[in-house]
Design a protein around this motif. Structure first.
Motif, PDB file in Angstrom:
ATOM      1  N   ILE A  26      33.814  56.804  56.173  1.00  0.00           N
ATOM      2  CA  ILE A  26      32.422  57.548  56.234  1.00  0.00           C
ATOM      3  C   ILE A  26      32.835  58.780  55.231  1.00  0.00           C
ATOM      4  CG2 ILE A  26      33.170  58.834  58.533  1.00  0.00           C
ATOM      5  CD1 ILE A  26      30.489  58.719  59.468  1.00  0.00           C
ATOM      6  N   THR A  27      31.774  59.574  55.117  1.00  0.00           N
ATOM      7  CA  THR A  27      31.734  60.385  54.357  1.00  0.00           C
ATOM      8  C   THR A  27      31.384  62.136  54.453  1.00  0.00           C
ATOM      9  OG1 THR A  27      32.030  59.039  51.709  1.00  0.00           O
ATOM     10  CG2 THR A  27      31.657  61.106  51.842  1.00  0.00           C
ATOM     11  N   ILE A  28      32.134  63.090  55.064  1.00  0.00           N
ATOM     12  CA  ILE A  28      32.238  64.077  55.979  1.00  0.00           C
ATOM     13  C   ILE A  28      31.781  64.921  55.081  1.00  0.00           C
ATOM     14  CG2 ILE A  28      33.206  65.554  57.531  1.00  0.00           C
ATOM     15  CD1 ILE A  28      34.248  62.922  58.751  1.00  0.00           C
ATOM     16  N   ALA A  29      30.630  65.872  54.970  1.00  0.00           N
ATOM     17  CA  ALA A  29      30.236  67.404  54.281  1.00  0.00           C
ATOM     18  C   ALA A  29      30.838  68.418  55.254  1.00  0.00           C
ATOM     19  CB  ALA A  29      29.180  67.563  53.645  1.00  0.00           C
ATOM     20  N   MET A  30      31.824  69.246  55.306  1.00  0.00           N
ATOM     21  CA  MET A  30      32.446  70.360  55.831  1.00  0.00           C
ATOM     22  C   MET A  30      31.582  71.570  55.039  1.00  0.00           C
ATOM     23  SD  MET A  30      36.057  68.806  55.992  1.00  0.00           S
ATOM     24  CE  MET A  30      35.789  67.703  54.911  1.00  0.00           C
ATOM     25  N   ALA A  31      30.946  72.289  55.728  1.00  0.00           N
ATOM     26  CA  ALA A  31      30.562  73.314  54.983  1.00  0.00           C
ATOM     27  C   ALA A  31      30.850  74.590  55.805  1.00  0.00           C
ATOM     28  CB  ALA A  31      28.513  73.167  55.795  1.00  0.00           C
ATOM     29  N   GLN A  32      31.691  75.238  55.157  1.00  0.00           N
ATOM     30  CA  GLN A  32      31.987  76.077  55.702  1.00  0.00           C
ATOM     31  C   GLN A  32      31.388  77.538  54.742  1.00  0.00           C
ATOM     32  OE1 GLN A  32      36.576  77.493  55.992  1.00  0.00           O
ATOM     33  NE2 GLN A  32      36.163  79.182  54.340  1.00  0.00           N
ATOM     34  N   HIS A  54      22.878  65.767  48.565  1.00  0.00           N
ATOM     35  CA  HIS A  54      23.197  64.923  47.265  1.00  0.00           C
ATOM     36  C   HIS A  54      24.613  65.334  46.172  1.00  0.00           C
ATOM     37  CE1 HIS A  54      18.467  65.060  47.961  1.00  0.00           C
ATOM     38  NE2 HIS A  54      19.120  64.050  46.895  1.00  0.00           N
ATOM     39  N   GLU A  55      25.615  65.906  46.839  1.00  0.00           N
ATOM     40  CA  GLU A  55      27.257  66.490  46.562  1.00  0.00           C
ATOM     41  C   GLU A  55      28.039  65.549  46.466  1.00  0.00           C
ATOM     42  OE1 GLU A  55      28.136  69.367  44.158  1.00  0.00           O
ATOM     43  OE2 GLU A  55      26.149  69.788  44.735  1.00  0.00           O
ATOM     44  N   THR A  56      28.912  65.084  45.820  1.00  0.00           N
ATOM     45  CA  THR A  56      29.258  63.910  46.003  1.00  0.00           C
ATOM     46  C   THR A  56      30.982  64.171  46.175  1.00  0.00           C
ATOM     47  OG1 THR A  56      29.575  63.758  43.735  1.00  0.00           O
ATOM     48  CG2 THR A  56      28.912  62.319  44.206  1.00  0.00           C
ATOM     49  N   GLY A  57      32.184  63.571  46.807  1.00  0.00           N
ATOM     50  CA  GLY A  57      33.354  63.971  47.160  1.00  0.00           C
ATOM     51  C   GLY A  57      34.083  63.406  45.789  1.00  0.00           C
ATOM     52  N   ALA A  58      35.743  63.670  45.984  1.00  0.00           N
ATOM     53  CA  ALA A  58      36.066  63.518  45.584  1.00  0.00           C
ATOM     54  C   ALA A  58      36.434  61.591  45.019  1.00  0.00           C
ATOM     55  CB  ALA A  58      37.622  63.516  45.510  1.00  0.00           C
ATOM     56  N   GLU A  59      36.064  60.931  46.253  1.00  0.00           N
ATOM     57  CA  GLU A  59      34.970  59.154  45.715  1.00  0.00           C
ATOM     58  C   GLU A  59      34.830  59.330  45.407  1.00  0.00           C
ATOM     59  OE1 GLU A  59      36.139  61.432  48.791  1.00  0.00           O
ATOM     60  OE2 GLU A  59      37.875  60.838  49.671  1.00  0.00           O
ATOM     61  N   GLY A  60      33.366  60.081  44.913  1.00  0.00           N
ATOM     62  CA  GLY A  60      32.387  59.284  44.492  1.00  0.00           C
ATOM     63  C   GLY A  60      30.936  59.137  44.807  1.00  0.00           C
ATOM     64  N   ARG A  61      31.096  59.679  46.304  1.00  0.00           N
ATOM     65  CA  ARG A  61      30.457  59.186  47.855  1.00  0.00           C
ATOM     66  C   ARG A  61      29.363  60.783  48.638  1.00  0.00           C
ATOM     67  NH1 ARG A  61      32.146  54.585  50.949  1.00  0.00           N
ATOM     68  NH2 ARG A  61      31.633  55.604  52.831  1.00  0.00           N
ATOM     69  N   THR A  62      28.271  60.792  48.562  1.00  0.00           N
ATOM     70  CA  THR A  62      27.772  61.112  48.696  1.00  0.00           C
ATOM     71  C   THR A  62      27.741  61.222  49.994  1.00  0.00           C
ATOM     72  OG1 THR A  62      25.266  59.888  49.192  1.00  0.00           O
ATOM     73  CG2 THR A  62      25.841  61.327  47.431  1.00  0.00           C
ATOM     74  N   ARG A 265      34.357  64.336  52.347  1.00  0.00           N
ATOM     75  CA  ARG A 265      36.061  63.396  51.778  1.00  0.00           C
ATOM     76  C   ARG A 265      35.102  62.291  52.776  1.00  0.00           C
ATOM     77  NH1 ARG A 265      37.141  66.667  49.026  1.00  0.00           N
ATOM     78  NH2 ARG A 265      39.444  67.286  49.034  1.00  0.00           N
ATOM     79  N   THR A 266      36.313  61.372  52.145  1.00  0.00           N
ATOM     80  CA  THR A 266      35.969  59.849  52.991  1.00  0.00           C
ATOM     81  C   THR A 266      36.798  59.661  53.668  1.00  0.00           C
ATOM     82  OG1 THR A 266      34.000  59.054  50.986  1.00  0.00           O
ATOM     83  CG2 THR A 266      35.090  57.539  52.834  1.00  0.00           C
ATOM     84  N   ILE A 267      36.443  59.251  54.731  1.00  0.00           N
ATOM     85  CA  ILE A 267      37.604  58.528  55.765  1.00  0.00           C
ATOM     86  C   ILE A 267      37.609  57.732  56.431  1.00  0.00           C
ATOM     87  CG2 ILE A 267      39.194  61.407  55.605  1.00  0.00           C
ATOM     88  CD1 ILE A 267      36.920  61.320  59.021  1.00  0.00           C
ATOM     89  N   ASP A 268      38.541  56.838  57.199  1.00  0.00           N
ATOM     90  CA  ASP A 268      38.514  55.821  57.522  1.00  0.00           C
ATOM     91  C   ASP A 268      38.828  55.571  58.448  1.00  0.00           C
ATOM     92  OD1 ASP A 268      38.288  52.812  58.378  1.00  0.00           O
ATOM     93  OD2 ASP A 268      40.408  52.015  57.599  1.00  0.00           O
ATOM     94  N   LEU A 269      37.489  55.768  59.509  1.00  0.00           N
ATOM     95  CA  LEU A 269      37.734  55.832  60.778  1.00  0.00           C
ATOM     96  C   LEU A 269      38.722  54.792  61.692  1.00  0.00           C
ATOM     97  CD1 LEU A 269      34.376  57.680  62.347  1.00  0.00           C
ATOM     98  CD2 LEU A 269      36.026  58.248  61.293  1.00  0.00           C
ATOM     99  N   GLY A 270      38.625  54.021  60.922  1.00  0.00           N
ATOM    100  CA  GLY A 270      39.886  52.867  62.177  1.00  0.00           C
ATOM    101  C   GLY A 270      41.173  53.098  61.887  1.00  0.00           C
ATOM    102  N   ALA A 271      41.294  53.920  61.019  1.00  0.00           N
ATOM    103  CA  ALA A 271      42.713  54.571  60.906  1.00  0.00           C
ATOM    104  C   ALA A 271      43.408  55.268  62.578  1.00  0.00           C
ATOM    105  CB  ALA A 271      43.104  55.333  60.627  1.00  0.00           C
ATOM    106  N   THR A 272      42.533  55.691  63.547  1.00  0.00           N
ATOM    107  CA  THR A 272      42.372  56.319  64.959  1.00  0.00           C
ATOM    108  C   THR A 272      43.181  55.182  65.293  1.00  0.00           C
ATOM    109  OG1 THR A 272      41.224  57.836  64.587  1.00  0.00           O
ATOM    110  CG2 THR A 272      41.842  57.430  66.661  1.00  0.00           C
ATOM    111  N   ARG A 273      42.195  53.779  65.665  1.00  0.00           N
ATOM    112  CA  ARG A 273      42.887  52.972  66.511  1.00  0.00           C
ATOM    113  C   ARG A 273      44.064  51.965  65.853  1.00  0.00           C
ATOM    114  NH1 ARG A 273      36.263  50.762  68.392  1.00  0.00           N
ATOM    115  NH2 ARG A 273      36.010  52.389  68.233  1.00  0.00           N
ATOM    116  N   ARG A 274      44.333  52.367  64.541  1.00  0.00           N
ATOM    117  CA  ARG A 274      45.824  51.917  63.492  1.00  0.00           C
ATOM    118  C   ARG A 274      46.627  52.124  64.025  1.00  0.00           C
ATOM    119  NH1 ARG A 274      41.456  50.153  59.792  1.00  0.00           N
ATOM    120  NH2 ARG A 274      42.473  52.222  58.677  1.00  0.00           N
TER     121      ARG A 274
END
Length: 321
Positions: A26-32, A54-62, A265-274
């Motif tokens: 999932i790609t998350i936008a953190m608006a400080q 409409h912005e993109t992160g380092a992984e090229g995802r909105t 940033r895009t993170i893999d939430l599956g990492a929690t359970r792993r």
């Protein structure tokens, strides 16, 4: 026979092998972003969210989830404490009014999960809560968490009484906390036990103890093996320094200093359970500490106990996308 303890590299390899499972990214936008004063036209906020979408992160995802800091739309610049409390209460929402409708319409327009910061919420009993609403991409109000630990004596909100999680189909489960909640490890631990893959902590810290909160963000991630997002307001309302932490306690992304900024940033939430299954660095399997045949452990502080029968986190079946 003594069992060999895995070397750090062996542990890393074990975790790396486990991460070959189907990701739940999932790609998350953190608006400080700086707080907006009460009464500012909603379009100002809406245009900001549209721009972020409409912005993109380092992984090229909105972004698929956009979050703002605590009380983002409830600014009271230049007011005394009494004036501020009066103004906040006069602007409070019941989550069934025009403000809530606008949030819902904006989330649906952009097709994103929207966390617009926290809001002053009033209810028929006369209570006023500091509440974090979460709107789904179809515009529904998916969850509303009332802050359990207002920062007393400075915050004059009614404490909430319910821990709150929200499922994001295809991604995972969010646990919701607000600012001072992070100082109470019981709250994060219970959210992790309820199956939270990511604990979101919306913050408006105006005091120098932001340095301690950064330690707590990493500690809560490590102690519960979940992602933790601590999103603070920038100056002049806050000390900034927002960060995103992995289930192993590593800082994935951070904003240095108190200036406004945006992190995607895009993170893999599956990492929690792993991580919970294989352990931090493949070593510490805290959610496997107690076995069903173990005796219950009394917890006199709470008049309760650890029951090994119910120790493991609660997870629901989630379809990956």
């Amino acid at each position: 026979m003594t069992q060999a303890i895995p070397t750090p590299q062996a542990a890393i390899n074990a975790v790396a092998e486990a991460t070959q499972q189907t990701p739940r990214k999932i790609t998350i936008a953190m608006a400080q972003y700086s707080q907006l004063p009460i009464g500012r036209p909603f379009g100002c906020f809406a245009n900001s969210v549209r721009h972020i979408a409409h912005e993109t992160g380092a992984e090229g995802r909105t972004p698929q989830l956009i979050a703002f800091p605590e009380m983002h739309l409830f600014g009271t610049p230049g007011m005394t404490d009494d004036e501020r409390h009066t103004m906040e209460r006069s602007a409070a929402t019941d989550l069934h009014d025009e403000l809530s409708d606008n949030f819902a319409a904006l989330a649906k327009e952009l097709g994103v999960w929207l966390i617009p910061g926290t809001v002053c919420e009033k209810n028929p009993g006369g209570y006023v809560f500091n509440t974090m609403p979460v709107y789904a991409p179809d515009g529904t109000l998916a969850a509303a968490y009332r802050k359990i630990c207002p920062w007393r004596p400075y915050e004059q909100y009614t404490p909430g009484t319910s821990l709150t999680t929200v499922d994001l189909p295809g991604f995972g489960r969010l646990g919701l906390t607000i600012c001072y909640d992070a100082w109470f490890p019981e709250i994060s631990r219970n959210l992790a036990w309820m199956g939270a893959d990511l604990i979101i902590n919306l913050v408006r810290t105006t005091t120098p103890d932001r340095a301690q909160e950064l330690v707590l963000a990493r500690a809560n991630a490590i102690a519960n093996q979940t992602f933790v997002l601590s999103l603070n307001a920038p100056e002049p309302e806050g000390y900034g320094s927002s960060l995103l932490v992995s289930p192993e306690g590593d800082v994935i992304a951070a904003m240095e200093g108190a200036t406004p900024g945006l992190l995607i940033r895009t993170i893999d939430l599956g990492a929690t359970r792993r991580t919970q299954e294989h352990g931090t660095l493949g070593l510490n399997r805290i959610w496997h500490q107690f076995h069903p045949e173990d005796l219950p452990v009394p917890l006199p502080l709470y008049g309760g106990r650890i029951d090994p029968q119910s120790w493991h986190p609660r997870h629901t079946a989630i379809t990956a996308t």
